[in-house]
Design a protein around this motif. Structure first.
Motif, mmCIF file in Angstrom:
data_model
loop_
_atom_site.group_PDB
_atom_site.id
_atom_site.type_symbol
_atom_site.label_atom_id
_atom_site.label_comp_id
_atom_site.label_asym_id
_atom_site.label_seq_id
_atom_site.Cartn_x
_atom_site.Cartn_y
_atom_site.Cartn_z
ATOM 1 N N GLY A 163 0.820 -1.211 0.000
ATOM 2 C CA GLY A 163 0.000 0.000 0.000
ATOM 3 C C GLY A 163 0.849 1.255 0.000
ATOM 4 N N VAL A 164 0.509 2.205 0.871
ATOM 5 C CA VAL A 164 1.247 3.471 0.943
ATOM 6 C C VAL A 164 2.448 3.371 1.881
ATOM 7 C CG1 VAL A 164 -0.789 4.842 0.364
ATOM 8 C CG2 VAL A 164 -0.229 4.395 2.783
ATOM 9 N N GLY A 165 2.788 2.134 2.283
ATOM 10 C CA GLY A 165 3.969 1.916 3.116
ATOM 11 C C GLY A 165 3.693 1.982 4.600
ATOM 12 N N THR A 166 2.451 1.761 5.005
ATOM 13 C CA THR A 166 2.086 1.899 6.420
ATOM 14 C C THR A 166 2.986 1.065 7.321
ATOM 15 O OG1 THR A 166 -0.210 2.218 5.718
ATOM 16 C CG2 THR A 166 0.176 1.822 8.061
ATOM 17 N N PHE A 167 3.137 -0.224 7.020
ATOM 18 C CA PHE A 167 3.985 -1.091 7.846
ATOM 19 C C PHE A 167 5.461 -0.931 7.498
ATOM 20 C CE2 PHE A 167 0.001 -3.770 7.573
ATOM 21 C CZ PHE A 167 -0.477 -3.364 8.804
ATOM 22 N N VAL B 230 13.840 -2.774 4.402
ATOM 23 C CA VAL B 230 12.488 -3.063 3.921
ATOM 24 C C VAL B 230 12.394 -2.908 2.408
ATOM 25 C CG1 VAL B 230 10.067 -2.349 4.021
ATOM 26 C CG2 VAL B 230 11.457 -2.333 6.101
ATOM 27 N N GLU B 231 11.739 -3.894 1.797
ATOM 28 C CA GLU B 231 11.274 -3.773 0.418
ATOM 29 C C GLU B 231 9.776 -4.033 0.414
ATOM 30 O OE1 GLU B 231 13.424 -6.303 -2.230
ATOM 31 O OE2 GLU B 231 15.376 -5.474 -1.681
ATOM 32 N N GLY B 232 9.063 -3.266 -0.400
ATOM 33 C CA GLY B 232 7.615 -3.425 -0.462
ATOM 34 C C GLY B 232 7.145 -3.669 -1.880
ATOM 35 N N ILE B 233 6.126 -4.491 -2.021
ATOM 36 C CA ILE B 233 5.538 -4.782 -3.329
ATOM 37 C C ILE B 233 4.033 -4.526 -3.245
ATOM 38 C CG2 ILE B 233 5.085 -6.551 -5.074
ATOM 39 C CD1 ILE B 233 7.701 -7.861 -4.309
ATOM 40 N N GLU B 234 3.517 -3.821 -4.247
ATOM 41 C CA GLU B 234 2.111 -3.416 -4.267
ATOM 42 C C GLU B 234 1.652 -3.334 -5.712
ATOM 43 O OE1 GLU B 234 -1.532 -2.047 -4.055
ATOM 44 O OE2 GLU B 234 -0.495 -2.506 -2.162
ATOM 45 N N ILE B 235 0.418 -3.821 -5.993
ATOM 46 C CA ILE B 235 -0.084 -3.867 -7.364
ATOM 47 C C ILE B 235 -0.514 -2.491 -7.874
ATOM 48 C CG2 ILE B 235 -2.484 -4.372 -6.730
ATOM 49 C CD1 ILE B 235 -2.565 -6.286 -9.146
ATOM 50 N N ASN B 236 -0.854 -1.584 -6.967
ATOM 51 C CA ASN B 236 -1.375 -0.266 -7.351
ATOM 52 C C ASN B 236 -0.223 0.728 -7.530
ATOM 53 O OD1 ASN B 236 -2.464 2.338 -7.380
ATOM 54 N ND2 ASN B 236 -4.186 1.770 -6.075
ATOM 55 N N PRO B 237 0.043 1.176 -8.773
ATOM 56 C CA PRO B 237 1.171 2.093 -9.006
ATOM 57 C C PRO B 237 1.066 3.403 -8.230
ATOM 58 C CG PRO B 237 0.357 1.203 -11.088
ATOM 59 C CD PRO B 237 -0.635 0.813 -10.039
ATOM 60 N N TYR C 151 8.047 -1.293 -4.901
ATOM 61 C CA TYR C 151 7.963 -1.650 -6.312
ATOM 62 C C TYR C 151 6.532 -2.038 -6.669
ATOM 63 C CZ TYR C 151 12.948 -2.286 -5.330
ATOM 64 O OH TYR C 151 14.248 -2.105 -4.915
ATOM 65 N N VAL C 152 6.182 -1.829 -7.933
ATOM 66 C CA VAL C 152 4.892 -2.293 -8.454
ATOM 67 C C VAL C 152 5.017 -3.761 -8.817
ATOM 68 C CG1 VAL C 152 3.138 -2.010 -10.250
ATOM 69 C CG2 VAL C 152 4.339 0.001 -9.352
ATOM 70 N N GLY C 153 4.096 -4.571 -8.337
ATOM 71 C CA GLY C 153 4.134 -5.994 -8.647
ATOM 72 C C GLY C 153 2.916 -6.703 -8.091
ATOM 73 N N ASP D 281 1.172 -10.160 -6.132
ATOM 74 C CA ASP D 281 1.517 -11.139 -5.100
ATOM 75 C C ASP D 281 1.953 -12.479 -5.690
ATOM 76 O OD1 ASP D 281 -1.006 -11.707 -6.088
ATOM 77 O OD2 ASP D 281 -2.004 -11.809 -4.136
ATOM 78 N N LYS D 282 1.283 -12.902 -6.768
ATOM 79 C CA LYS D 282 1.572 -14.211 -7.347
ATOM 80 C C LYS D 282 2.910 -14.256 -8.082
ATOM 81 C CE LYS D 282 -1.183 -13.290 -11.549
ATOM 82 N NZ LYS D 282 -0.083 -13.331 -12.524
ATOM 83 N N ASP D 283 3.510 -13.080 -8.339
ATOM 84 C CA ASP D 283 4.746 -13.029 -9.119
ATOM 85 C C ASP D 283 6.003 -12.841 -8.276
ATOM 86 O OD1 ASP D 283 3.284 -13.288 -11.457
ATOM 87 O OD2 ASP D 283 3.044 -11.123 -11.713
ATOM 88 N N VAL D 284 5.871 -12.756 -6.954
ATOM 89 C CA VAL D 284 7.059 -12.529 -6.130
ATOM 90 C C VAL D 284 7.981 -13.748 -6.179
ATOM 91 C CG1 VAL D 284 5.952 -10.902 -4.580
ATOM 92 C CG2 VAL D 284 5.901 -13.330 -4.037
#
Length: 417
Positions: free
Chosen positions: A286-290, A301-308, A328-330, A332-335
């Motif tokens: 998401g917006v990096g809350t965690f 930390v690295e974060g992956i989220e589908i919403n650009p 990064y944009v990505g 869940d099934k592709d990690v």
């Protein structure tokens, strides 16, 4: 048919027996004596819509909101808060199969940092329970707080002065569709987002909402009844800020943020407490809350989220907090290469983990998983699969949504050695 409410169903409705039928009765409490006259089918359940409460349960308290029993937002305001927490604990135990402590919300009124108010030919307010076309006219929202009253008063004056046409929900025509209010509970900053059909919004809007830090005009020209659109223009600040503990987050009209800021502090602290090692993957970031909260505490930390758009907001949040967290944009099934991380944080949508992601977790075996769930049923399903090689070390419930049946759950899983 008269009957006594013996228990509450998962959605917080009283459960009544009428002959062999099980009928769910909204806004009732255990111990109420009800007379049910008519009911209808709602998502495979029979729900009463014409009934009288003949005798009131001694459990009941007076709801703070005068729209309770009409508006579909809060269904449990008539129960003491300790009874709401008890109900949610029992609900979790039934779904997950073990006892879970539920942490109460620090505030149970004025806690919501966002509300989406319908502007329609039927009124300005919230959906009447059980309908999409009918609206309960409101002057303020108790779970949001005082600024809702000021903003709704200003909205009505603005629409009347400039003869702005409300949206017709049934005919899908009109101009004014929603007013969305967002407030930084720890910063006091306030945003108004007016969602309209195509048309002209008078510049004088600024004069009516001069108490807001940010005013947005967003366009939704589709027939879809949604409370967001393409931002057309804004006055004042582009963002408002919210602060959770020592981390500041930028809030935009189209970004998701936990709706109970006070309990969100407890949530990020609990996630940080459960995380282990050095390297963390924040999936569904998401917006990096965690992720940003953890980076502030020394995790890589690295974060992956589908919403650009959410990824761009996460990068902005990392920058203003001066932390080294990469997003990064990505999907869940592709990690890949989950084994590179000490802790995997997952906060999936209500549908739960993608099956391909579950298989990758089982294959790559990250040492620690912190699973944040808004849907205990899909959490239960996912835990059954993960328990093949993981053990549940700790689970906690957090009441993010007082007066509703919803509950957030955080689970820490450790790889079986």
């Amino acid at each position: 048919m008269r009957t006594e409410i013996k228990k509450l169903g998962e959605e917080g409705f009283g459960v009544a027996k009428v002959g062999k039928k099980k009928i769910y009765v909204p806004f009732t409490a255990v111990g109420d004596i009800v007379e049910i006259k008519k009911w209808h089918r709602e998502k495979k359940k029979l729900v009463a819509h014409d009934y009288d409460i003949i005798e009131f349960s001694p459990l009941r308290v007076e709801p703070k909101c005068k729209y309770f029993g009409k508006c579909g937002g809060c269904v449990l305001q008539h129960l003491p808060y300790e009874e709401q927490i008890k109900f949610k604990g029992e609900k979790l135990e039934k779904i997950l199969g073990f006892h879970i402590e539920v942490l109460p919300s620090p505030k149970i009124y004025g806690h919501r940092n966002r509300i989406d108010v319908v502007i329609s030919t039927r009124g300005i307010g919230f959906r009447r329970r059980g309908t999409w076309w009918n609206v309960v006219e409101i002057e303020r929202c108790e779970v949001f707080g005082d600024k809702s009253e000021r903003a709704l008063k200003a909205l009505r004056e603005f629409m009347e002065d400039f003869n702005l046409e409300p949206w017709d929900l049934e005919k899908s025509k009109g101009f004014m569709r929603y007013i969305v209010m967002r407030e930084g509970k720890f910063t006091g900053e306030f945003m108004v987002n007016l969602v309209t059909n195509d048309g002209f919004l008078p510049e004088e809007v600024l004069e009516y909402f001069d108490f807001a830090d940010s005013i947005y005009w967003s366009i939704n020209s589709s027939k879809s009844d949604v409370s967001y659109g393409e931002p057309k223009k804004f006055w004042g600040s582009e963002f408002i800020r919210e602060k959770l503990d020592d981390v500041v987050y930028l809030i935009h009209p189209n970004s998701f943020f936990q709706t109970n800021s006070y309990q969100a502090v407890t949530l990020v602290k609990k996630v940080a407490e459960f995380a282990e090692g050095e390297k963390v993957l924040d999936l569904y970031s998401g917006v990096g809350t965690f992720g940003i909260y953890l980076a502030k505490r020394g995790f890589k930390v690295e974060g992956i989220e589908i919403n650009p758009f959410a990824v761009e907001m996460a990068k902005k949040n990392a920058e203003i907090n001066n932390v080294d967290a990469r997003f990064y944009v990505g999907e869940d099934k592709d990690v890949e290469n989950l084994k590179e991380y000490d802790t995997l944080i997952v906060d999936p949508p209500r549908a739960g983990l993608h099956p391909k992601l579950t298989q990758k977790i089982l294959k790559d075996k990250p040492e620690t998983i912190v699973y944040v769930s808004c849907n205990p049923k899909t959490l239960s399903k996912n835990l059954e699969e993960l328990k093949r090689i993981y053990k549940i070390e700790e689970t906690i419930g957090l009441d993010m949504f007082p007066h509703t049946p919803h509950i957030e759950v955080v689970t820490k899983l450790k790889l079986n050695v």
